[in-house]
Design an enzyme around this catalytic site. Sequence first.
Site, PDB file in Angstrom:
ATOM      1  N   CYS A 188      17.971  18.508   0.653  1.00 32.65           N
ATOM      2  CA  CYS A 188      17.172  17.708  -0.283  1.00 32.65           C
ATOM      3  C   CYS A 188      18.083  17.124  -1.370  1.00 32.65           C
ATOM      4  CB  CYS A 188      16.104  18.604  -0.907  1.00 32.65           C
ATOM      5  SG  CYS A 188      15.228  17.793  -2.249  1.00 32.65           S
ATOM      6  N   GLU A 247      -9.908 -23.932  -5.298  1.00 36.43           N
ATOM      7  CA  GLU A 247      -9.281 -23.602  -6.597  1.00 36.43           C
ATOM      8  C   GLU A 247      -7.948 -22.910  -6.354  1.00 36.43           C
ATOM      9  OE1 GLU A 247     -11.915 -20.860  -8.545  1.00 36.43           O
ATOM     10  OE2 GLU A 247     -13.516 -22.331  -8.756  1.00 36.43           O
ATOM     11  N   CYS A 264      16.971  19.090  -4.825  1.00 40.01           N
ATOM     12  CA  CYS A 264      17.134  20.529  -5.086  1.00 40.01           C
ATOM     13  C   CYS A 264      18.075  21.207  -4.090  1.00 40.01           C
ATOM     14  CB  CYS A 264      15.774  21.216  -5.080  1.00 40.01           C
ATOM     15  SG  CYS A 264      15.097  21.364  -3.424  1.00 40.01           S
ATOM     16  N   LYS A 294      -5.400 -20.069  -6.578  1.00 37.99           N
ATOM     17  CA  LYS A 294      -5.614 -18.635  -6.810  1.00 37.99           C
ATOM     18  C   LYS A 294      -4.551 -18.151  -7.798  1.00 37.99           C
ATOM     19  CE  LYS A 294      -6.387 -14.312  -4.346  1.00 37.99           C
ATOM     20  NZ  LYS A 294      -5.527 -13.458  -5.137  1.00 37.99           N
ATOM     21  N   TYR A 337     -13.063 -18.334 -13.500  1.00 36.66           N
ATOM     22  CA  TYR A 337     -13.365 -18.787 -12.136  1.00 36.66           C
ATOM     23  C   TYR A 337     -14.800 -18.479 -11.738  1.00 36.66           C
ATOM     24  CZ  TYR A 337     -11.761 -13.989 -11.202  1.00 36.66           C
ATOM     25  OH  TYR A 337     -11.562 -12.631 -11.224  1.00 36.66           O
ATOM     26  N   ASP A 393      -2.324 -15.876 -10.083  1.00 35.24           N
ATOM     27  CA  ASP A 393      -1.824 -14.533  -9.811  1.00 35.24           C
ATOM     28  C   ASP A 393      -1.698 -13.745 -11.116  1.00 35.24           C
ATOM     29  OD1 ASP A 393      -0.969 -12.450  -8.351  1.00 35.24           O
ATOM     30  OD2 ASP A 393       1.041 -13.216  -7.963  1.00 35.24           O
ATOM     31  N   CYS A 448      11.391  18.217   2.263  1.00 39.79           N
ATOM     32  CA  CYS A 448      12.140  19.293   1.611  1.00 39.79           C
ATOM     33  C   CYS A 448      11.323  20.568   1.786  1.00 39.79           C
ATOM     34  CB  CYS A 448      12.318  18.953   0.131  1.00 39.79           C
ATOM     35  SG  CYS A 448      12.751  20.364  -0.886  1.00 39.79           S
ATOM     36  N   LYS A 499      -4.150 -17.081   1.624  1.00 42.77           N
ATOM     37  CA  LYS A 499      -2.925 -16.639   0.964  1.00 42.77           C
ATOM     38  C   LYS A 499      -1.728 -17.456   1.449  1.00 42.77           C
ATOM     39  CE  LYS A 499      -2.904 -13.228  -1.323  1.00 42.77           C
ATOM     40  NZ  LYS A 499      -3.310 -11.834  -1.379  1.00 42.77           N
ATOM     41  N   CYS A 528      10.767  22.562  -5.911  1.00 42.51           N
ATOM     42  CA  CYS A 528      11.666  21.404  -5.977  1.00 42.51           C
ATOM     43  C   CYS A 528      11.220  20.523  -7.133  1.00 42.51           C
ATOM     44  CB  CYS A 528      11.609  20.632  -4.658  1.00 42.51           C
ATOM     45  SG  CYS A 528      12.463  19.060  -4.705  1.00 42.51           S
TER      46      CYS A 528
HETATM   47  S1  IVH Z   1     -13.177 -15.700  -7.289  1.00 33.75           S
HETATM   48  C1  IVH Z   1     -16.587 -12.763  -6.250  1.00 33.75           C
HETATM   49  N1  IVH Z   1     -11.367 -17.505  -7.925  1.00 33.75           N
HETATM   50  O1  IVH Z   1      -8.093 -13.044  -6.978  1.00 33.75           O
HETATM   51  C2  IVH Z   1     -15.419 -13.679  -6.318  1.00 33.75           C
HETATM   52  N2  IVH Z   1     -10.707 -15.217  -7.863  1.00 33.75           N
HETATM   53  O2  IVH Z   1      -7.836 -11.439  -4.566  1.00 33.75           O
HETATM   54  C3  IVH Z   1     -14.413 -13.274  -7.312  1.00 33.75           C
HETATM   55  N3  IVH Z   1      -8.377 -14.825  -8.493  1.00 33.75           N
HETATM   56  O3  IVH Z   1     -10.223 -10.457  -8.047  1.00 33.75           O
HETATM   57  C4  IVH Z   1     -13.126 -13.951  -7.302  1.00 33.75           C
HETATM   58  N4  IVH Z   1      -7.860 -16.920  -8.902  1.00 33.75           N
HETATM   59  O4  IVH Z   1      -8.834 -11.695  -9.842  1.00 33.75           O
HETATM   60  C5  IVH Z   1     -11.621 -16.195  -7.727  1.00 33.75           C
HETATM   61  N5  IVH Z   1      -9.875 -19.155  -8.531  1.00 33.75           N
HETATM   62  C6  IVH Z   1     -10.133 -17.880  -8.322  1.00 33.75           C
HETATM   63  C7  IVH Z   1      -9.154 -16.898  -8.506  1.00 33.75           C
HETATM   64  C8  IVH Z   1      -9.478 -15.559  -8.250  1.00 33.75           C
HETATM   65  C9  IVH Z   1      -7.423 -15.680  -8.889  1.00 33.75           C
HETATM   66  C10 IVH Z   1      -8.210 -13.379  -8.340  1.00 33.75           C
HETATM   67  C11 IVH Z   1      -9.355 -12.548  -8.867  1.00 33.75           C
HETATM   68  C12 IVH Z   1      -9.838 -11.759  -7.689  1.00 33.75           C
HETATM   69  C13 IVH Z   1      -8.629 -11.762  -6.803  1.00 33.75           C
HETATM   70  C14 IVH Z   1      -8.981 -11.510  -5.358  1.00 33.75           C
END
Ligand code: IVH
Length: 677
Positions: A405, A111, A408, A113, A223, A115, A423, A313, A429
């Site tokens: 500083c 999936e 101050c 991720k 999710y 943000d 400081c 990531k 300060c």
């Molecule tokens: S699963 C127990 N799926 O990423 C598993 N999280 O870095 C719970 N997030 O806290 C998370 N997209 O807020 C899951 N497809 C996805 C996600 C996702 C974004 C976020 C979520 C989590 C954070 C962790």
Amino acid sequence: MSKEYTDLVATINQWNVAYHVLDAPMVSDAEYDLAFRRLLALEAENPALITADSPSQRVGAKPIDTFRKIEHQVKMLSLDNAFSLEDTVDFFEKAAKELALNLNELAVYSEPKLDGLAIAIHYHKGILVYAATRGDGQVGEDVTHNIKTIQSVPIKLATDNPPDILDVRGEVFMPKIAFEKLNRLAQQNDAKLFVNPRNAVAGTVRQMNPKIAAERDLQFIPYGLGEYSNEQSFSAHSEVMAYLVSLGFKKNAHCYAFLGSVAAFEKNYTEMVRLRDDLPMEIDGIVYKIDALQQQARLGFTAHHPKWAVARKFPAEQVVTQLLGVDFQVGRTGVLTPVARLVPVFVGGVTVSNATLHNMDEIERLGLHIGESIVIQRAGDVIPKIVKVVASGAEQLPISMPERCPVCDAVVARIEGQVAYSCTNGLLCSAQSAERIRHYASRKFMNIQNLGPKLIEQLYGLGMIKTIADIYTLKVSDIANLEGYGEKSAQNVIDSIVESKTTKLATFLSALGIHGVGEEGAKNIANVYKNIDALFAAIDAIPDAFSDDDLAVFKDNIPNFGLVMSKNVVTFFKDAHNRSIVSAILAAGVVLEHTDTASNQAPILAGQTWVLTGTLQMPRQEAKAILERLGAKVAGSVSKKTHCVLAGENAGSKLADAQALGVAVMDEAAFLTLING
Ligand code: IVH
């Protein structure tokens, strides 16, 4: 009339789903507006008609005056991170092994991720009853009023057979276009810009007034599930996701399952990286989850994350810019932190014009001079950081710590035994005072609920509170006249000050913000002295002009207490100004209670060897003390026998050693979860 009303509710809800969930509008804006106005007219004529799922109910909520706490029945965990293909494959190979399977027998669901911000939305018999932030995972804050305004969140689930309980977990995010629009507007109004869509979401979801959220285009994509009643049964995560879509939730596009293999993970990653820029929302990686729920259940969780899912990531984006200069900021404890001023540059989704440099050693390590071209990187919410120097500029100037500083003008001195400079003006300060007051009142310490950073800033700016003791002299009339306040909200502030007056001795000691004395150090002091008078008596027994030897008794009396910490505590309480502030606080009725805390924590790390590296937020002494209290030994170098490396910012060779030897590495956030959980 009632039939006209219910038909109208159903029709508008259907149009909303088509527009906000399915991205397939059914009618023009004009037709929609006309129908919506008719709905409002019918409701005004006959309020008894209004149903919970009426589209008017999304935006109608009144502003709240405080965030109610909500306990999550199923803890909201975070995810373990993988930064490479190798990390990812390792993670699932380990999981497969635990399940007595081969990697290619594992069905993995991928999936994007998203943000944004994690939210739990709780449905009872198909009707949205509340929505909460993640908070500390166990207890979050009630943000129902704002979440209800999100059009892609069903107020009523699209099913005739709703489960009794369904706790939907997912991400609230702001599409890229909405974010740009919001910042354009902020710019026109001379308001503060949001640094990225995620901050904009967090800032919106935590507003008291739902009108603000209603005006910003937030979206929600689920999710997973928290608690759900047992009439529902699923065998795979992909089934849960399909079920949620059938209930009217928006689908996370580009999700699919594949069998685990190096090639499959690589192909998926390349595909997602290619897709990333064209997606309507920011994504910061890919989440891989083992699809079969039975397998998930067998693997279970650590204190911090599931053992059946990992976040791969995306790497931090790097760009070249120029170092214009270095400012020095004075923090709560007086430490001066160099901050780089840069030629503004767009990186990781935001325009960056500052980067932290941590300390003078970092500047030296990078070989940094003003005027040079440098590489910076930024990922997610991480503060931009300077990676290296690429070329010398025409005019190169050295960077030096100021002698005085910048706030101050007091003398700046190096803190003994550390790389930091500070400081020397203590609580006097002003940079330190405002920060100290914020620290003192914050949720983690004195927990003065309605005295937040903004109000403190206002009161400090007006000279109404100069020290933490002044908090207790505030009157309703001092606050009621401030912008954004009235009699009632001012009374709430005073009430919360009164409510906060009974606290633990350890909490109070850490609230004071004594340099190097964190929560653990404060607990250790409190466990020994049990009340503040006994602590004062011990300090008064030490000569005013004390030597290191004079501190021996005090130091040895407190477990895991070093010389530097002892020096800091004794110096702090020997200072007449600090002492008078503490006396004033006690005279104002603050009550400090004590119960032993150290003895009731199990030695969960017994027999383990840990290594500390990099810059941690908590004092290093404290991390060491915690580890030792939990039964671990703390070693100076990494070997095969090391159980775990606790790595802070800018970790260097020890982290590399750990990676080379395959030793587990934990960041500070995970460590805090471990010790608090
Ligand atoms: S699963 C127990 N799926 O990423 C598993 N999280 O870095 C719970 N997030 O806290 C998370 N997209 O807020 C899951 N497809 C996805 C996600 C996702 C974004 C976020 C979520 C989590 C954070 C962790």
